[in-house]
Each structure stands twice: as structure tokens, then as C-alpha cells.
Design an enzyme around this catalytic site. Structure first.
Site, PDB file in Angstrom:
ATOM      1  N   CYS A  85       0.831  -1.196   0.000  1.00 17.67           N
ATOM      2  CA  CYS A  85       0.000   0.000   0.000  1.00 17.67           C
ATOM      3  C   CYS A  85       0.870   1.253   0.000  1.00 17.67           C
ATOM      4  CB  CYS A  85      -0.888   0.058   1.248  1.00 17.67           C
ATOM      5  SG  CYS A  85      -1.943  -1.371   1.524  1.00 17.67           S
ATOM      6  N   ASP A 102      22.726  34.891 -11.289  1.00 17.56           N
ATOM      7  CA  ASP A 102      21.605  35.492 -12.012  1.00 17.56           C
ATOM      8  C   ASP A 102      21.356  36.907 -11.490  1.00 17.56           C
ATOM      9  OD1 ASP A 102      19.077  34.817 -13.801  1.00 17.56           O
ATOM     10  OD2 ASP A 102      18.374  35.930 -12.043  1.00 17.56           O
TER      11      ASP A 102
END
Length: 508
Positions: free
Chosen positions: A43, A448
């Protein structure tokens, strides 16, 4: 059925796993599976059934391990329909890199020898490492993914069972029938009664799926990211649905994605149904649906400078990629120019060199050009600084001639070094490609300019970010979002209620 824990269980803490099962914590679905000896089923941790006694369970990393030990999938919680494990992106060891390629269907296409060759190991070494670290070899792992593809085709199409068997990658009808019965404890016909078939055939078929999403999940960032980068001819965004072409192993496809807060609705128009599993895997990678964002939030929120950003959008994602070559070349095209300009240059390349789709759909008309096509004719189409144009053509030639390997099974450091060694590729481009191609969660894009300005405005020091590890990619996304939110109000905070998105086509 084996009563002992699988080899992979050595990597799992029993008490922590059992507490997750007791609380039915869906955050762990897909990260491990629960094998119950008394019932013979496995499960997901959030299964609503009565929690089994501790002495009756063992925990395994993959469904393939449970299947190998003779357990069948629970009919109630459908453990193969959960988000994938983020473990394979967090780690960069051989087993994790192999899993990324197995998920993309490489074993079905090239066999274990092909997988081992891509990774630079012998088949014997690869089998031994996967057996030690995961509990099963590549064939068993590929079989588990094949079973999931079969279930999707059985329940979501009205294809004949014989067509499904071969489309899912099985060598024979008998192998298909045996696997479905072993994994799902039902015959293919019985499994079909639980689905909602819609008209579909093996050629030119359309399949609609609901893709599970690991929570928390904040769609607005993906909405903006996909829309802002959409290139005419291969991508579109109409405010509700993102659509794009895909170059898959057995032919082109078009996918339409509607991104909601609790799932992603994917409509796949495939030329060949053998590509269904690969297409689903690439969509999941593109949208970063399997990320353990809850774990990332736990780390990032400890930093007061980031806590407000995390609270504003707790389910942010670091988008991946559907094609390594496209990712690299588009990133190079976009170096030092605006997003609209990058889209214009890329669209021109697509129109001139991209292969036309045999069945175009509206504004989705082409595939992104191959590296070979750009290497041969890129100089005729690309405009801008000569150095950049030459670099793009040279890199395309290196990819086409297989001097620059580009695939998800590469180690991050090796990929970055190979990219940096190419003329015209700097640190930002290399880091960005590593983050998106490998799904690496620990890349800080600190070169950046937008990200650095966002950090400066928030008085965040980027000189030492080890406190954010191993989730610096998500810190990068939060800093980017903070900057973009100043001009895009929808990114100011996560929505309080689910977004209702219209469908492009009626689904029966």
C-alpha cells in the site's frame, strides 16, 4: 512470499515510516511502500485501511521490490497511482541516476546493456548496485513501470488487450496477462471495469489522465513560468491550458496540461501508445510534480530572510525539462537577452528547422529542431552576435556527434564540467541546465542578476547559503518569484482556494 525485509529497507527508518503510516501522511506516498505480510498486499502510506500491526509490515523503496517479493497492489489505495519518489533527484549516486533513466523507459528501448552503457558501467555492476541499494535489478524496476502503463491504458482507453500488451512494452500477451494478475490480483478485463474507457486506438490516440501531485503545490508559479517561456510553434498558453509538442521515442505527440491545486489534468495526443509512460514521466519532470517541497520548506523557513517568501507560495516548483537538447540550446539562445527576445529567436529557429508535425493541432505545428539540423543550418537562421551564434552551432554539432552527452543519468558535477568546457557556456547556463535537466534540488543560481537583485532588496546574503542545502534550487525559485511578483500580481501569494480551469475538449 518472503517474510524478511527487502534490501532497500536498510535505507528506511522503520519507526519513522510506521509513524507516517499511523498518521496516513500523504506526504510520504511514493517515497516508500508498505508491504503487509498478513494480507499479501502493498500500500501507499496514506492507505485508508486499518493500520496493520508493526510486526506484520516491512517498508520498501519501490513498488518493484514489493512485487518481486510476491505482494500485490492494494485495490483500495492504488499505490502505483501516487507521485513518484523525490529521492532519485535529491541523490546523485548510481542507483538514483539509473532510476531516472529507467523511469524514462530506457530499459524497454535499449535493454539493460543500453542502460548500463549510458551510465558508464557494466550490466553486472549495475545489477549489483541496484540490488544492494534498491532491492531489485533494472528488469524488475522496468516491469513495475510497464505494469503501471498497462493499468493506465486498460482503464483510460478502449484499446484491445492485445494492443495494450505490446503498447505497454510486454513481449507477449501471456507475459502481459501474468503481470497484471500478479501485480493487481485481477485479470485485465476485471481491471478495466474499474476504469472509464473513452474512444482511443493505438494510432492517433488521445488519453486523458489525472496526474497526482505531491503537496503542497502552488500552480501560479508554473502558470507564469510556462507562459513566459512559451515558444510559438511548439508551445502555447491560453490562460487556462499549456500545450506543447513532444518528441518521443516512437513518434511525436502533443500534450495539453491544466494545472490545478490538487492534480494536473493531462491530455495526451500520441502517435504511438508505446510512448504513454515516457510522456507521463516527462510531464511530471517538467512540472516537478514529485518534489518533496514540504521537506524543502522545513529547511528554508528556518531562515528568517526566506520564511516570508515560503509562506507566500509554499508549493513552488523548480520546472524541469522534456528534452535535454532543447533545454540547453534554448538556454543558450536566451543568454543576456530578454524573455520575449529569446522566444522570438527560438520561434524563428523552430519555423525554419523544426520538423512539422504530421497532425498539427492549432498553433502547435512543429517539434523543436534536432541538434543535427541546427549544426547543419543554424548559421542560416540564427541572428545576433556572431560569437553566440557560433557557440550554439558548435554545441549542436557536439551533441549530434555524441561528443557532448545530454541525458538525465549524468552526475551533476560531470554534466556541469562538460558544459563549462564548451565555448559560449558560462556558469549560469551550466547551473540552470543541471538544475532543470537532472531535477537537482540544490542549485543556487547566484550569478543570475534578477535573483541577486531580489536577494539584495530583501537583505539576503548569498555568500554563504549552506544553511539552505539541499534545497537551494527552491530558494532560487522563491527569490525569482519575489522579483517577478512586483509586475505579476498573481505571483504575490498562493491562492487560498483551488483554481477551476476549463477543459480544451470534452472528455467522455
Amino acid at each position: 512470499m518472503s517474510s524478511g525485509p527487502a534490501a532497500s529497507a536498510r535505507q528506511l527508518d522503520f519507526d519513522s515510516c510506521y509513524r507516517a503510516v499511523q498518521s496516513r501522511d500523504a506526504r510520504f506516498d511514493g517515497q516508500f511502500f508498505v508491504a503487509v505480510r498478513t494480507t499479501g498486499i502493498y500500500c501507499r502510506p496514506s492507505c485508508p485501511a486499518i493500520t496493520p500491526k508493526p510486526h506484520n509490515v516491512s517498508f520498501v523503496l519501490t513498488a518493484a521490490v514489493a512485487q518481486q517479493e510476491g505482494y500485490r497492489a492494494c485495490r483500495r489505495c492504488l499505490p502505483d497511482a501516487v507521485p513518484g519518489s523525490p529521492r532519485w533527484n535529491v541523490n546523485s549516486d548510481l542507483a538514483s541516476r539509473a532510476m531516472r533513466l529507467i523511469e524514462d523507459g530506457l530499459v524497454d528501448r535499449t535493454g539493460v546493456n543500453g542502460l548500463a552503457g549510458q551510465l558508464g558501467y557494466s550490466p553486472r555492476q549495475l545489477n549489483r548496485v541496484l540490488g544492494d541499494q534498491i532491492g531489485v535489478g533494472p528488469l524488475a524496476l522496468a516491469r513495475a513501470y510497464r505494469a503501471t502503463t498497462a493499468r493506465m491504458l486498460i482503464q483510460c482507453t478502449d484499446m484491445s488487450m492485445s494492443d495494450i500488451a505490446f503498447a505497454a512494452g510486454f513481449a507477449s500477451i501471456r507475459q502481459f496477462n501474468d503481470t497484471v494478475r500478479e501485480v493487481f490480483a485481477q485479470t485485465p478485463t476485471e481491471l478495466r471495469t474499474k476504469g472509464t474507457p473513452r474512444g482511443a486506438g493505438q494510432t492517433g490516440a488521445t488519453v486523458t489522465l489525472k496526474l497526482a501531485v505531491r503537496q503542497p503545490f502552488s500552480p501560479p508559479w508554473l502558470h507564469w513560468f510556462l507562459a513566459a517561456h512559451a515558444v510559438t510553434g511548439i508551445e502555447s498558453w491560453d490562460g487556462h491550458t499549456y500545450r506543447r509538442s513532444l518528441d518521443l521515442p516512437h513518434g511525436p505527440a502533443i500534450v495539453g496540461l491544466q494545472i490545478d491545486t490538487d492534480h494536473v489534468r493531462a491530455e495526451l495526443d500520441l502517435q504511438d501508445m508505446r510512448d504513454l509512460g515516457v510522456a507521463v514521466n516527462r510531464v511530471r519532470k517538467l512540472l516537478d510534480l514529485d518534489a518533496d517541497v514540504a521537506a524543502a520548506n522545513d529547511v528554508l523557513q528556518r531562515d528568517p530572510a526566506l520564511s516570508t517568501l515560503v509562506e507566500a507560495m509554499p508549493g513552488i516548483r523548480a520546472p524541469g525539462s522534456v528534452d535535454p537538447t532543447e533545454l540547453l540550446l534554448r538556454t543558450m539562445i536566451g543568454q543576456q537577452i530578454s524573455l520575449p527576445a529569446a522566444r522570438t529567436h527560438a520561434a524563428k529557429l523552430v519555423a525554419a528547422l523544426g520538423a512539422p508535425l504530421p497532425n498539427p493541432d492549432g498553433d502547435i505545428t512543429h517539434l523543436f529542431p534536432t541538434a543535427a539540423a541546427i549544426a547543419e543550418r543554424g548559421h542560416e537562421v540564427l541572428t545576433g552576435p556572431t560569437a553566440r551564434t557560433t557557440a550554439i552551432v558548435d554545441v549542436s554539432r557536439a551533441i549530434a556527434e555524441e561528443r557532448l552527452p545530454m541525458h538525465a543519468g549524468l552526475p551533476p558535477d560531470e554534466l556541469r564540467a562538460r558544459l563549462i568546457a564548451q565555448r559560449g557556456i558560462g556558469a549560469w547556463t551550466a547551473d540552470y541546465v543541471v538544475m532543470r535537466l537532472l531535477g537537482d534540488p540544490d542549485i543556487l543560481l547566484n550569478t543570475d542578476l534578477v535573483l541577486r537583485k531580489s536577494a539584495a532588496d530583501l537583505e539576503i546574503d548569498l555568500s554563504d547559503t549552506s544553511r539552505w542545502s539541499p534545497w537551494r534550487s527552491y530558494a532560487s525559485m522563491h527569490l525569482w518569484r519575489s522579483a517577478v511578483a512586483r509586475v505579476v500580481p498573481a505571483l504575490a501569494a498562493a491562492p487560498a482556494v483551488p483554481i477551476t480551469l476549463r477543459t480544451r475538449k470534452k472528455v467522455s
